[in-house]
Design a protein around this motif. Structure first.
Motif, PDB file in Angstrom:
ATOM      1  N   LEU A 143       0.800  -1.217   0.000  1.00  0.00           N
ATOM      2  CA  LEU A 143       0.000   0.000   0.000  1.00  0.00           C
ATOM      3  C   LEU A 143       0.838   1.274   0.000  1.00  0.00           C
ATOM      4  N   ARG A 144       2.076   1.192   0.473  1.00  0.00           N
ATOM      5  CA  ARG A 144       2.912   2.371   0.621  1.00  0.00           C
ATOM      6  C   ARG A 144       4.094   2.315  -0.340  1.00  0.00           C
ATOM      7  N   GLY A 145       4.506   3.488  -0.825  1.00  0.00           N
ATOM      8  CA  GLY A 145       5.665   3.574  -1.692  1.00  0.00           C
ATOM      9  C   GLY A 145       6.951   3.718  -0.899  1.00  0.00           C
ATOM     10  N   HIS A 146       8.044   3.177  -1.436  1.00  0.00           N
ATOM     11  CA  HIS A 146       9.327   3.226  -0.727  1.00  0.00           C
ATOM     12  C   HIS A 146      10.486   3.622  -1.639  1.00  0.00           C
ATOM     13  N   ASP A 147      10.186   4.092  -2.852  1.00  0.00           N
ATOM     14  CA  ASP A 147      11.284   4.536  -3.714  1.00  0.00           C
ATOM     15  C   ASP A 147      10.889   5.743  -4.566  1.00  0.00           C
ATOM     16  N   GLY A 148       9.906   6.521  -4.112  1.00  0.00           N
ATOM     17  CA  GLY A 148       9.494   7.712  -4.846  1.00  0.00           C
ATOM     18  C   GLY A 148      10.268   8.952  -4.413  1.00  0.00           C
ATOM     19  N   PRO A 149      10.158  10.034  -5.156  1.00  0.00           N
ATOM     20  CA  PRO A 149      10.906  11.258  -4.838  1.00  0.00           C
ATOM     21  C   PRO A 149      10.441  11.948  -3.550  1.00  0.00           C
ATOM     22  N   LEU A 150       9.162  11.774  -3.185  1.00  0.00           N
ATOM     23  CA  LEU A 150       8.586  12.513  -2.060  1.00  0.00           C
ATOM     24  C   LEU A 150       8.806  11.760  -0.755  1.00  0.00           C
ATOM     25  N   LYS A 151       9.583  12.329   0.146  1.00  0.00           N
ATOM     26  CA  LYS A 151       9.807  11.699   1.441  1.00  0.00           C
ATOM     27  C   LYS A 151       8.653  12.045   2.389  1.00  0.00           C
ATOM     28  N   VAL A 152       8.060  11.008   2.979  1.00  0.00           N
ATOM     29  CA  VAL A 152       6.967  11.150   3.937  1.00  0.00           C
ATOM     30  C   VAL A 152       7.423  10.537   5.255  1.00  0.00           C
ATOM     31  N   THR A 153       7.230  11.276   6.354  1.00  0.00           N
ATOM     32  CA  THR A 153       7.747  10.821   7.639  1.00  0.00           C
ATOM     33  C   THR A 153       6.738  11.045   8.757  1.00  0.00           C
ATOM     34  N   LEU A 154       6.958  10.345   9.861  1.00  0.00           N
ATOM     35  CA  LEU A 154       6.274  10.623  11.121  1.00  0.00           C
ATOM     36  C   LEU A 154       7.108  11.628  11.924  1.00  0.00           C
ATOM     37  N   PRO A 155       6.502  12.340  12.868  1.00  0.00           N
ATOM     38  CA  PRO A 155       7.234  13.424  13.526  1.00  0.00           C
ATOM     39  C   PRO A 155       8.376  13.004  14.440  1.00  0.00           C
ATOM     40  N   HIS A 156       8.249  11.885  15.161  1.00  0.00           N
ATOM     41  CA  HIS A 156       9.295  11.482  16.110  1.00  0.00           C
ATOM     42  C   HIS A 156       9.676  12.645  17.028  1.00  0.00           C
ATOM     43  N   TRP A 157       8.640  13.290  17.518  1.00  0.00           N
ATOM     44  CA  TRP A 157       8.796  14.442  18.414  1.00  0.00           C
ATOM     45  C   TRP A 157       8.004  14.129  19.673  1.00  0.00           C
ATOM     46  N   PRO A 158       8.634  13.476  20.641  1.00  0.00           N
ATOM     47  CA  PRO A 158       7.868  13.037  21.817  1.00  0.00           C
ATOM     48  C   PRO A 158       7.388  14.221  22.641  1.00  0.00           C
ATOM     49  N   HIS A 159       6.110  14.214  22.973  1.00  0.00           N
ATOM     50  CA  HIS A 159       5.562  15.266  23.832  1.00  0.00           C
ATOM     51  C   HIS A 159       4.507  14.632  24.742  1.00  0.00           C
ATOM     52  N   PRO A 160       4.587  14.874  26.037  1.00  0.00           N
ATOM     53  CA  PRO A 160       3.675  14.184  26.967  1.00  0.00           C
ATOM     54  C   PRO A 160       2.209  14.517  26.740  1.00  0.00           C
ATOM     55  N   VAL A 161       1.910  15.737  26.288  1.00  0.00           N
ATOM     56  CA  VAL A 161       0.506  16.108  26.071  1.00  0.00           C
ATOM     57  C   VAL A 161      -0.063  15.356  24.874  1.00  0.00           C
ATOM     58  N   CYS A 162       0.752  15.147  23.840  1.00  0.00           N
ATOM     59  CA  CYS A 162       0.281  14.361  22.694  1.00  0.00           C
ATOM     60  C   CYS A 162      -0.014  12.926  23.114  1.00  0.00           C
ATOM     61  N   GLU A 163       0.869  12.348  23.891  1.00  0.00           N
ATOM     62  CA  GLU A 163       0.657  10.969  24.331  1.00  0.00           C
ATOM     63  C   GLU A 163      -0.580  10.871  25.227  1.00  0.00           C
ATOM     64  N   ALA A 164      -0.777  11.881  26.070  1.00  0.00           N
ATOM     65  CA  ALA A 164      -1.963  11.870  26.929  1.00  0.00           C
ATOM     66  C   ALA A 164      -3.226  12.003  26.090  1.00  0.00           C
ATOM     67  N   PHE A 165      -3.165  12.825  25.050  1.00  0.00           N
ATOM     68  CA  PHE A 165      -4.326  12.963  24.166  1.00  0.00           C
ATOM     69  C   PHE A 165      -4.668  11.628  23.517  1.00  0.00           C
ATOM     70  N   LEU A 166      -3.655  10.930  23.016  1.00  0.00           N
ATOM     71  CA  LEU A 166      -3.905   9.645  22.366  1.00  0.00           C
ATOM     72  C   LEU A 166      -4.428   8.615  23.360  1.00  0.00           C
ATOM     73  N   GLN A 167      -3.928   8.653  24.580  1.00  0.00           N
ATOM     74  CA  GLN A 167      -4.463   7.764  25.614  1.00  0.00           C
ATOM     75  C   GLN A 167      -5.925   8.094  25.886  1.00  0.00           C
ATOM     76  N   GLY A 168      -6.248   9.382  25.915  1.00  0.00           N
ATOM     77  CA  GLY A 168      -7.635   9.796  26.119  1.00  0.00           C
ATOM     78  C   GLY A 168      -8.531   9.391  24.965  1.00  0.00           C
ATOM     79  N   ALA A 169      -8.002   9.444  23.729  1.00  0.00           N
ATOM     80  CA  ALA A 169      -8.785   8.989  22.574  1.00  0.00           C
ATOM     81  C   ALA A 169      -9.156   7.525  22.749  1.00  0.00           C
ATOM     82  N   GLY A 170      -8.228   6.746  23.307  1.00  0.00           N
ATOM     83  CA  GLY A 170      -8.528   5.348  23.591  1.00  0.00           C
ATOM     84  C   GLY A 170      -9.654   5.186  24.593  1.00  0.00           C
ATOM     85  N   GLU A 171      -9.734   6.116  25.564  1.00  0.00           N
ATOM     86  CA  GLU A 171     -10.846   6.081  26.520  1.00  0.00           C
ATOM     87  C   GLU A 171     -12.189   6.196  25.807  1.00  0.00           C
ATOM     88  N   LEU A 172     -12.220   6.942  24.696  1.00  0.00           N
ATOM     89  CA  LEU A 172     -13.465   7.147  23.946  1.00  0.00           C
ATOM     90  C   LEU A 172     -13.677   6.075  22.880  1.00  0.00           C
TER      91      LEU A 172
END
Length: 540
Positions: A143-172
């Motif tokens: 489903l995903r490309g791995h040799d195209g010109p456009l680089k797509v990445t995840l942020p890899h920027w750990p932040h406690p509020v983001c993790e808490a938000f995702l944990q809260g999304a799981g609550e819902l």
């Protein structure tokens, strides 16, 4: 308009160097036997803020590199004109946008095909999505490309509020989804971005600039297209203005309009392609009566909720000195930093009510907040934002000429929230966004909701809040809709050829038969890839 005696001839002339136009130019010029000319209304993309992801906030409202269009006011926007900036530099809106890479749902593209557009089902467009990208962070290779010109990445920027938000999304009940561009979209997680090694991956950087070393590709900047030349019923070139002079470039094979969902219908109408009655009223001779030009404009109308934050340092503080100096140093060292972030860090895709087969809402979250929810200036207090929009609104609007003067901006009326169902869906979306800000997981960080505030509770109060503070997500599309000739509102066929005008194609977000359940940039790039293939096949 004066015509220079020494017209320049190319095989293909492309108007616009944005999400689709840059890709079409790069792909066509791979054939050394054809010549390609790209006309870009704006300047080269040399400004540092166009390269730095955090520069988004500096360039999106800069008229030097972005068309400053806006909607006509209505009661459903609180009498406001809603800004609708569009990129005006190499890379187009990919040089100024929010950098999110989001394809949409399988059903979106299957729906395009079902409307009489063979070749546009999900399985048929997937190879073009994959061709463009290199998803640096893995994903299913089917489903995903791995040799195209456009680089797509995840942020890899750990932040406690983001993790808490995702944990809260799981609550819902929202599952963690590591790849919403994979097998399914539903759930919450981190946005994929067109950012790599701290830099913005625009189509100018990834497609156009590498191709500009080819002798068969010419890119002309500060070149404002004024009309497509139609001679003997066929598109033969483009008349444009540059530096006070008027010039013409000729196309031996095809003219490709890739100017975006607001400028493309404007250019077609200036060229005599559109509703004949409306064109005659402006003194423009009709070359092709296509009443769908400028119709069916759609966009995602978004609203943001804000809460103040404690026990964590948010982007609001990190973006101010002296902390900003530390972030700049981290950027130079290749460490996680806010300069290499997209404005929205976390996503959530969910159903506005039980029983829906697929998500009809897209939400965003960031440990940052903007004044009055408007992306432009960060709040002075520590804040977090949870925003939401409706994936597939029914409300649609128009783009029409204000006059026959190419220098006049078009009249844009998206008719946001004209449909009652859209209003109810967004009200439900606000309630879900509010619930996400008030989860138990976020209690440690949440101080108080400040926008809209706890006093806003009823549907009418929420709707009034939406009217006063809702904004565009900058996902305009559909103004030169794809469809069979039997569809009176269709502008191009499934090969993206303009009905009734040989040698003329539209290849950009204008051709979308229906809005995607996503940010529209990724699908527009796919359209560029597929459109380039169609052109090459037709010339073979």
């Amino acid at each position: 308009m004066s015509t220079p005696a020494d017209d320049t001839f190319f095989d293909y002339v492309i108007v616009g160097s944005g999400a689709a136009g840059a890709i079409v130019a790069a792909r066509l010029s791979e054939d050394a036997h054809v010549s390609v000319c790209v006309l870009e209304a704006g300047p080269p993309d040399h400004r540092p803020y166009l390269k730095l992801p955090a520069g988004f906030i500096k360039v999106i409202f800069n008229p030097a590199v972005a068309w400053q269009f806006s909607s006509e006011p209505t009661a459903r926007t609180g009498g406001r004109r809603i800004p609708l900036p569009q990129g005006k530099t190499l890379g187009g809106s990919t040089s100024i946008n929010g950098l999110v890479y989001n394809r949409g749902q399988r059903e979106d593209f299957d729906g395009w095909a079902a409307r009489g557009n063979p070749g546009w089902s999900f399985d048929e467009v997937l190879p073009y999505f994959r061709r463009s990208e290199t998803f640096v962070d893995g994903g299913d290779p089917a489903l995903r490309g791995h040799d195209g010109p456009l680089k797509v990445t995840l942020p890899h920027w750990p932040h406690p509020v983001c993790e808490a938000f995702l944990q809260g999304a799981g609550e819902l009940g929202m599952p963690r989804n590591p790849d919403y561009n994979g097998a399914f979209q539903q759930g919450a997680g981190y946005f994929q971005r067109t950012i790599h090694n701290g830099w913005r991956m625009s189509t100018a950087a990834t497609f156009l600039r590498p191709a500009m070393g080819r002798s068969n590709l010419k890119v002309v900047t500060h070149a404002v297209a004024e009309r497509v030349l139609i001679e003997q019923g066929r598109a033969s070139g483009v008349a444009y203005a540059q530096g006070g002079a008027r010039r013409v470039v000729r196309a031996r094979r095809e003219v490709i309009v890739a100017a975006g969902a607001l400028n493309t219908p404007k250019l077609l109408q200036l060229s005599g392609i559109g509703d004949g009655e409306k064109l005659r009223a402006l003194g423009i001779a009709t070359q092709a009566h296509l009443p769908g030009v400028g119709q069916h404009l759609k966009d995602h109308f978004s609203i943001r909720l804000v809460a103040t934050v404690r026990n964590a340092v948010t982007i609001n503080e990190l973006a101010r000195v002296p902390r900003l100096w530390g972030q700049a140093l981290d950027w130079l060292r290749g460490k996680p930093n806010i300069l290499a972030l997209s404005p929205s860090v976390v996503h959530w895709f969910w159903q506005s009510e039980a029983g829906l087969a697929r998500p009809d809402l897209q939400g965003v979250f960031s440990p940052a907040s903007y004044r009055e929810g408007y992306v432009g200036q960060l709040d002075v207090f520590p804040g977090m934002t949870c925003g939401v929009w409706q994936h597939r609104p029914k409300s649609e609007g128009t783009v029409q000429l204000a006059s026959a003067d190419p220098g006049d901006a078009p009249v844009v009326q998206p008719n946001y929230l004209a449909d009652e169902g859209d209003r109810q869906t967004l009200i439900r979306g606000v309630r879900i966004a509010r619930s996400l800000l008030h989860t138990k997981a976020l209690e440690h960080y949440r101080v108080a909701e400040v926008m809209p505030g706890p006093q806003v509770q009823s549907d009418d109060e929420i709707l009034d809040f939406i009217y006063r503070y809702g904004v565009s997500s900058y996902h305009v599309n559909g103004t030169a809709r794809m469809g069979p000739q039997s569809d009176a509102q269709a502008v191009v066929d499934a090969q993206l050829r303009v009905h009734g005008v040989p040698n003329l194609r539209v290849i950009d977000a204008s051709v979308m038969p229906e809005i995607t359940s996503a940010n529209t940039c990724a699908a527009t790039m796919m359209i560029g890839e597929k459109g380039a293939d169609m052109i090459r096949r037709s010339a073979a």
